[in-house]
Write an enzyme that holds these catalytic residues in place. Structure first.
Site, PDB file in Angstrom:
ATOM      1  N   PHE B 130       0.838  -1.197   0.000  1.00  0.00           N
ATOM      2  CA  PHE B 130       0.000   0.000   0.000  1.00  0.00           C
ATOM      3  C   PHE B 130       0.878   1.254   0.000  1.00  0.00           C
ATOM      4  O   PHE B 130       1.934   1.280   0.637  1.00  0.00           O
ATOM      5  CB  PHE B 130      -0.918  -0.025   1.225  1.00  0.00           C
ATOM      6  CG  PHE B 130      -1.973   1.031   1.188  1.00  0.00           C
ATOM      7  CD1 PHE B 130      -3.067   0.904   0.344  1.00  0.00           C
ATOM      8  CD2 PHE B 130      -1.867   2.170   1.966  1.00  0.00           C
ATOM      9  CE1 PHE B 130      -4.039   1.893   0.281  1.00  0.00           C
ATOM     10  CE2 PHE B 130      -2.832   3.168   1.908  1.00  0.00           C
ATOM     11  CZ  PHE B 130      -3.922   3.029   1.069  1.00  0.00           C
ATOM     12  N   ASP B 207       1.584  -5.691   7.765  1.00  0.00           N
ATOM     13  CA  ASP B 207       0.471  -4.760   7.669  1.00  0.00           C
ATOM     14  C   ASP B 207      -0.808  -5.585   7.551  1.00  0.00           C
ATOM     15  O   ASP B 207      -0.984  -6.327   6.585  1.00  0.00           O
ATOM     16  CB  ASP B 207       0.650  -3.853   6.450  1.00  0.00           C
ATOM     17  CG  ASP B 207      -0.474  -2.827   6.321  1.00  0.00           C
ATOM     18  OD1 ASP B 207      -1.606  -3.110   6.763  1.00  0.00           O
ATOM     19  OD2 ASP B 207      -0.227  -1.744   5.754  1.00  0.00           O
ATOM     20  N   TYR B 232     -10.840   0.897  10.558  1.00  0.00           N
ATOM     21  CA  TYR B 232     -12.038   1.473   9.917  1.00  0.00           C
ATOM     22  C   TYR B 232     -12.560   0.617   8.773  1.00  0.00           C
ATOM     23  O   TYR B 232     -13.539   0.971   8.145  1.00  0.00           O
ATOM     24  CB  TYR B 232     -11.808   2.914   9.464  1.00  0.00           C
ATOM     25  CG  TYR B 232     -10.513   3.210   8.751  1.00  0.00           C
ATOM     26  CD1 TYR B 232     -10.325   2.842   7.430  1.00  0.00           C
ATOM     27  CD2 TYR B 232      -9.488   3.892   9.393  1.00  0.00           C
ATOM     28  CE1 TYR B 232      -9.142   3.132   6.775  1.00  0.00           C
ATOM     29  CE2 TYR B 232      -8.295   4.184   8.758  1.00  0.00           C
ATOM     30  CZ  TYR B 232      -8.132   3.802   7.448  1.00  0.00           C
ATOM     31  OH  TYR B 232      -6.955   4.092   6.791  1.00  0.00           O
ATOM     32  N   LYS B 233     -11.888  -0.501   8.505  1.00  0.00           N
ATOM     33  CA  LYS B 233     -12.354  -1.400   7.452  1.00  0.00           C
ATOM     34  C   LYS B 233     -13.254  -2.470   8.098  1.00  0.00           C
ATOM     35  O   LYS B 233     -14.412  -2.188   8.412  1.00  0.00           O
ATOM     36  CB  LYS B 233     -11.156  -2.013   6.731  1.00  0.00           C
ATOM     37  CG  LYS B 233     -10.260  -0.966   6.044  1.00  0.00           C
ATOM     38  CD  LYS B 233      -9.073  -1.632   5.363  1.00  0.00           C
ATOM     39  CE  LYS B 233      -8.064  -0.614   4.846  1.00  0.00           C
ATOM     40  NZ  LYS B 233      -8.558   0.160   3.693  1.00  0.00           N
ATOM     41  N   ARG B 381     -12.607  -3.038  -7.380  1.00  0.00           N
ATOM     42  CA  ARG B 381     -12.336  -3.823  -6.179  1.00  0.00           C
ATOM     43  C   ARG B 381     -13.647  -4.056  -5.443  1.00  0.00           C
ATOM     44  O   ARG B 381     -14.336  -3.110  -5.075  1.00  0.00           O
ATOM     45  CB  ARG B 381     -11.330  -3.092  -5.299  1.00  0.00           C
ATOM     46  CG  ARG B 381     -10.667  -3.994  -4.284  1.00  0.00           C
ATOM     47  CD  ARG B 381      -9.586  -3.269  -3.507  1.00  0.00           C
ATOM     48  NE  ARG B 381     -10.135  -2.179  -2.730  1.00  0.00           N
ATOM     49  CZ  ARG B 381      -9.435  -1.495  -1.806  1.00  0.00           C
ATOM     50  NH1 ARG B 381      -8.161  -1.775  -1.592  1.00  0.00           N
ATOM     51  NH2 ARG B 381      -9.992  -0.513  -1.147  1.00  0.00           N
TER      52      ARG B 381
END
Lengths: 406, 406
Positions: B130, B207, B232-233, B381
């Site tokens: 990322f 990660d 937050y996912k 996605r």
């Protein structure tokens, strides 16, 4: 009438004449607290915050979902920052962000200041500064091989320009000071000290934790370089709400911060191969902005906008002045010493009183709903949040203190 | 019956048989969204969060005020961290904290790993990681004079242990990888890669942004050293909710983080003269914990506890498997290519589809309430949040995609 009755009557008159009295209803009440004298550690919640957070959950978050990043959240760090700058910091747009914790923001801006300072390898800092400021700068000094030039200020008067001048030199890269001292509440002469540092070719980083929202800080007018502050004290952002950072337009071209994150990149959603910092203040953002955690402070900014920071500062001076008067009358006879400046212009929005028994007294005050802060070794810190504290609370809290000492 | 009707009927049967179906009612609904396929960017709010935040404002914050720091908040970073560790990370107590943003936590733990690595001056990282991971590590490498050894992984399969072995060497200090690739969703072989790095004498920092809450991550069992992730996912903490950091018991004795703050000090309220880090995981805390911003994720942890992470992972595999099946049937004929692994064990909780028109298609999908994510240059996605996504949403979203392509 007793001295206490006189003072209570005076408090009542002051509350009646207070042009900001109506704002007290804007805050959530605590059932058992009769005098909250610690708004400088954690401000009360604004009542509107309950509805704001519910609406946020149902709307921007729950209904708009990921779309809110495009629609509004991406710019939250700079939009809330600009508003904070305009209403409380005397900062023109494009110089303030809301992000991180105060500690992390301190780290980023200290590093920004010293990383490119070349042979200027000295940082001026004072022993009276807040622990996290001292801890962070100690860590950076150790890591970067820098020298800390310590000022040991007068505990009541705080850091004066002469203290700073005495340690400034051709190798000074940064001066790190608090605008309002966390113990005594002494206000440093921000414009004069900034000018002195600039004469020596150094930058200044001001910690505004105990200023923002209570004092009329004029950063741009003073030609300030860098500042940080928290938003859970007089900005009522709630426990652990995000910090703010100020980097003047001029300093933005001279410094770069070390935590290169996607949300401070020029084009975060390009997902590019190498970091290129955004233009302007945005480059000081690192990670995903704490949008939910920024919501409560927005309610306080609404109140500050309505009240005006100059009027808020007047009330703050009146509250601390009254607290000193009450302490002189009720507590001085019991051996309590004022450890804050007496001059109005030199006072922040809290007052420090010292007495050898204050550790125990504070614990007992808490039991009866009087909530000041204890600061070792012997300090009772009376924090007066201009929009939520009444004069009656001041006299009530200090009378309870007197009773416990007596 | 058309292929679509068949698939829609299958989706209905899958939803009816789904042992986790009832959890969908636990989340706030969006009025205009018919298929939310981006819970891997921002999870929906849990309904209970509305009440939790109101109660927090009236209670712990508004009523208890500063006293809540003593009563409960001080330990929030480790208490919520321990719970996260137990429920989703396979981490025993005392190894996880909740704090900072993911970017800042990455910075702290990368620095922790490399600062004392002596002659081990190389960091292994992959080009598919990322952006913020790459940006942060680039900055650190530049600042510390370290060498980045880049892996250029297969874009679908992601980083394999052989890719890592090829660049590991006696100078490797740290391997920085994502457990689940943010584009393809490929799951890296965490235990095997960790073991390979350890054989070479290096630490690994995982990660877990796209893993936590959707996969059964077994950090302790794998002998992992360090990990970070966002909440937050799949942990539904809300926009910009705090990150978590994992430092294994063993690694805690070997590394130190660079942002020395008062809340990670051994005795924060002693307000002492010099920093002494707290024992254990607490030393990785820097600033004041973001307590309010931690509240929403607690509601999701309640749901995860009830559902169990193993069952959640099964649903995740079923959802991504079904998405692949639907894409094969409906989209492959229009030139759409699957860019995620087909094997269940190698899939995270999202699926990447590629087509040259997907940038425009995504914009039009959003207009009709189908919300996937676009990832440049041509990726659609499809994120599938196990507790809040239905099989019906999958087929609905991909059918709309087909219509737009047709």
């Amino acid at each position: 009438m007793s001295t206490y009755d006189d003072l209570a009557a005076r408090a009542q008159r002051l509350d009646e004449a207070d042009p900001l009295a109506r704002f007290r209803d804007a805050f959530v009440d605590s059932a058992d607290v009769v005098a909250y004298l610690d708004g400088n550690s954690l401000g009360r919640p604004v009542r509107a915050t309950r509805d704001r957070l519910s609406a946020f959950i149902d709307g921007a978050w729950g209904d708009r979902l990921i779309r809110s990043w495009d629609e509004q959240w991406f710019h939250a760090p700079t939009e809330v920052g600009d508003r904070l700058g305009a209403l409380t910091l005397g900062a023109a747009p494009g110089q303030v962000i809301v992000a991180d914790s105060t500690t992390v923001m301190l780290y980023k801006l200290i590093r920004a200041a010293v990383d490119n300072a070349a042979e200027r390898n000295e940082i001026v800092v004072d022993t009276g500064n807040f622990p996290t400021d001292r801890f962070v700068v100690e860590g950076i000094a150790a890591e970067r091989g820098l020298v800390l030039r310590w000022i040991d200020p007068d505990p009541v008067a705080g850091v004066g320009v002469d203290d700073v001048r005495a340690v400034l030199g051709p190798r000074t890269g940064l001066v790190l000071l608090s605008h309002v001292a966390f113990r005594s509440g002494a206000v440093a002469d921000l414009p004069t000290i900034t000018a002195a540092a600039h004469e020596a070719g150094a930058l200044v980083l001001w910690d505004l934790c105990h200023s923002a929202g209570a004092l009329d800080v004029q950063l741009d007018a003073a030609g300030a370089d860098l500042a940080v502050g928290c938003t859970y004290k007089y900005l009522n952002g709630g426990p652990g709400s995000p910090a703010f950072g100020y980097v003047s337009q001029m300093a933005q071209d001279r410094v770069a911060q070390p935590i290169q994150g996607w949300m401070g990149a020029a084009d975060p959603f390009a997902m590019g191969h190498s970091y290129a910092g955004a233009a302007g203040i945005r480059q000081f953002v690192s990670g995903t902005p704490p949008v939910l955690a920024m919501q409560p402070m927005v309610d306080m900014l609404d109140l500050i906008e309505e009240a005006g920071i100059a009027t808020i500062r007047e009330k703050s001076i009146a509250l601390t002045g009254f607290a000193i008067e009450v302490a002189d009358e009720l507590l001085a006879p019991h051996g309590v010493v004022l450890s804050s400046p007496r001059e109005a212009a030199r006072r922040g929005s809290h007052v420090l009183l010292d007495h050898p028994d204050f550790r125990e007294v504070t614990a007992r005050l808490w039991e009866v709903g009087v909530i000041p802060d204890f600061r070792p070794p012997t300090g009772l810190r009376v924090g007066l949040s201009p929009l939520s504290t009444s004069f009656a609370e001041v006299v009530r809290g200090l009378e309870e203190t007197r009773r416990l000492l007596a």
